[in-house]
Design a protein around this motif. Structure first.
Motif, PDB file in Angstrom:
ATOM      1  N   GLN A 162     -11.158  -5.092   2.852  1.00 31.88           N
ATOM      2  CA  GLN A 162     -11.650  -4.503   4.089  1.00 31.88           C
ATOM      3  C   GLN A 162     -11.269  -3.025   4.242  1.00 31.88           C
ATOM      4  N   GLY A 163     -10.777  -2.441   3.150  1.00 31.66           N
ATOM      5  CA  GLY A 163     -10.624  -0.988   3.106  1.00 31.66           C
ATOM      6  C   GLY A 163      -9.329  -0.422   3.636  1.00 31.66           C
ATOM      7  N   TYR A 164      -8.275  -1.233   3.702  1.00 32.22           N
ATOM      8  CA  TYR A 164      -7.006  -0.731   4.240  1.00 32.22           C
ATOM      9  C   TYR A 164      -6.441   0.405   3.388  1.00 32.22           C
ATOM     10  N   PHE A 165      -6.497   0.252   2.061  1.00 32.42           N
ATOM     11  CA  PHE A 165      -5.978   1.322   1.203  1.00 32.42           C
ATOM     12  C   PHE A 165      -6.910   2.528   1.216  1.00 32.42           C
ATOM     13  N   LEU A 166      -8.204   2.287   1.326  1.00 31.67           N
ATOM     14  CA  LEU A 166      -9.165   3.396   1.419  1.00 31.67           C
ATOM     15  C   LEU A 166      -8.877   4.252   2.651  1.00 31.67           C
ATOM     16  N   GLU A 167      -8.478   3.595   3.746  1.00 25.93           N
ATOM     17  CA  GLU A 167      -8.138   4.339   4.962  1.00 25.93           C
ATOM     18  C   GLU A 167      -6.950   5.261   4.719  1.00 25.93           C
ATOM     19  N   ASN A 168      -5.965   4.781   3.954  1.00 28.31           N
ATOM     20  CA  ASN A 168      -4.815   5.624   3.605  1.00 28.31           C
ATOM     21  C   ASN A 168      -5.241   6.828   2.784  1.00 28.31           C
TER      22      ASN A 168
ATOM     23  N   GLN B 138     -17.734  -0.410   5.649  1.00 33.27           N
ATOM     24  CA  GLN B 138     -18.789   0.506   6.070  1.00 33.27           C
ATOM     25  C   GLN B 138     -18.819   0.693   7.576  1.00 33.27           C
ATOM     26  N   ALA B 139     -18.436  -0.344   8.316  1.00 29.52           N
ATOM     27  CA  ALA B 139     -18.343  -0.218   9.777  1.00 29.52           C
ATOM     28  C   ALA B 139     -17.244   0.764  10.167  1.00 29.52           C
ATOM     29  N   LYS B 140     -16.253   0.924   9.298  1.00 29.18           N
ATOM     30  CA  LYS B 140     -15.169   1.892   9.515  1.00 29.18           C
ATOM     31  C   LYS B 140     -15.541   3.289   9.029  1.00 29.18           C
ATOM     32  N   GLY B 141     -16.720   3.416   8.429  1.00 30.89           N
ATOM     33  CA  GLY B 141     -17.150   4.711   7.906  1.00 30.89           C
ATOM     34  C   GLY B 141     -16.542   5.040   6.557  1.00 30.89           C
ATOM     35  N   LEU B 142     -16.145   4.024   5.812  1.00 30.96           N
ATOM     36  CA  LEU B 142     -15.510   4.230   4.514  1.00 30.96           C
ATOM     37  C   LEU B 142     -16.546   4.227   3.387  1.00 30.96           C
TER      38      LEU B 142
ATOM     39  N   HIS C 181       0.823  -1.204   0.000  1.00 31.94           N
ATOM     40  CA  HIS C 181       0.000   0.000   0.000  1.00 31.94           C
ATOM     41  C   HIS C 181       0.858   1.254   0.000  1.00 31.94           C
ATOM     42  N   LYS C 182       1.986   1.204   0.678  1.00 31.63           N
ATOM     43  CA  LYS C 182       2.904   2.339   0.700  1.00 31.63           C
ATOM     44  C   LYS C 182       3.395   2.661  -0.704  1.00 31.63           C
TER      45      LYS C 182
ATOM     46  N   GLY D 103     -14.545   2.772  -2.963  1.00 34.19           N
ATOM     47  CA  GLY D 103     -14.091   1.391  -3.026  1.00 34.19           C
ATOM     48  C   GLY D 103     -15.212   0.452  -3.425  1.00 34.19           C
ATOM     49  N   ILE D 104     -14.866  -0.555  -4.226  1.00 31.64           N
ATOM     50  CA  ILE D 104     -15.851  -1.576  -4.578  1.00 31.64           C
ATOM     51  C   ILE D 104     -15.232  -2.964  -4.367  1.00 31.64           C
ATOM     52  N   ASP D 105     -16.082  -3.908  -4.020  1.00 31.41           N
ATOM     53  CA  ASP D 105     -15.651  -5.292  -3.845  1.00 31.41           C
ATOM     54  C   ASP D 105     -16.873  -6.187  -4.022  1.00 31.41           C
ATOM     55  N   LEU D 106     -16.662  -7.374  -4.567  1.00 35.60           N
ATOM     56  CA  LEU D 106     -17.775  -8.303  -4.761  1.00 35.60           C
ATOM     57  C   LEU D 106     -18.160  -9.028  -3.481  1.00 35.60           C
ATOM     58  N   SER D 107     -17.310  -8.967  -2.458  1.00 41.35           N
ATOM     59  CA  SER D 107     -17.586  -9.627  -1.189  1.00 41.35           C
ATOM     60  C   SER D 107     -18.424  -8.718  -0.282  1.00 41.35           C
TER      61      SER D 107
END
Length: 230
Positions: free
Chosen positions: A45-51, A73-77, A23-24, A61-65
């Motif tokens: 699970q949105g790790y890059f979105l958090e960055n 969404q629980a993280k507010g992303l 991600h870095k 962010g999109i994902d099929l899962s």
């Protein structure tokens, strides 16, 4: 395809250092080129979105899962469980991190790339990574067992005929003392540098650079990072 089951076991796989490292590299590209308005395809699970959020970037962010998106969404992303073909907005950059394209079968890859091309503005960037042959053959395949808390996880990955099949088994102990069992498989395909270059060019992308990247080993590059432009 086993993605929801993978979402359940991912927190126990101890990949934090690898996640941070890759991600870095992607974030460095975003910041160096002053990019904004970014779609992260296969966001997990949105790790890059958090960055991106921390750096005040506009993102989606999109994902099929469905399970992965619930975590986002629980993280507010800003993320949704929708297919790429259903995205209506346009973006200035698309990312697909942690071998997202390896999950796409060869015969479907051109269609997938066309869908990415469609959601990008003119002169937008597309940056993604894939596993090298070495990454599949020497790094990815093998067996792992994890015994933690009320869970037992078994992972068996086998690379054959340029496909990696990862079989996942999860046993979970419940309050009544009984265990439930879930099993599923994930298939990834090896895409050669030559094949990807050809399909990208046929789709209309300009291939700017292919970077060799060592994520899991210092020996031979186990990943390739492609930088493209519409």
């Amino acid at each position: 395809m086993g993605l929801d089951l993978y979402a359940k076991i991912e927190p126990f796989l101890d990949f934090e250092e690898e996640v941070y490292t890759l991600h870095k590299e992607f974030l460095r590209f975003v910041m160096t080129n002053d990019l904004d308005n970014i779609i992260d395809i296969g966001c997990g699970q949105g790790y890059f979105l958090e960055n991106l959020k921390v750096n005040k970037k506009k993102y989606f962010g999109i994902d099929l899962s469905v399970e992965q998106i619930k975590v986002c969404q629980a993280k507010g992303l800003n993320a949704q469980a929708i297919a790429l073909k259903d995205v209506k907005e346009k973006f200035d950059c698309a990312t697909a991190i942690f071998d997202v394209l390896n999950y796409i079968p060869k015969e479907e890859l051109k269609t997938f790339l066309k869908e990415i091309y469609f959601v990008l503005n003119k002169e937008a960037y597309f940056i993604f990574d894939v596993n090298s042959y070495f990454g599949f053959d020497e790094i990815a395949q093998g067996c792992i067992t994890i015994d933690v808390e009320d869970k037992f996880i078994a992972i068996d990955a086998n690379f054959e005929d340029e496909k990696l099949q990862t079989d996942i088994t999860l046993f979970e102990k419940h309050e009544n003392g009984l265990f439930s069992k879930e099993q599923d498989s994930i298939i990834q395909e090896y895409h050669s540098k030559e094949f990807l270059t050809k399909v990208l060019e046929e789709t209309g992308f300009e291939l700017i650079e292919i970077k060799e990247f060592n994520l899991h080993t210092d020996e031979i590059a186990d990943k390739l990072i492609f930088i493209c432009k519409k």
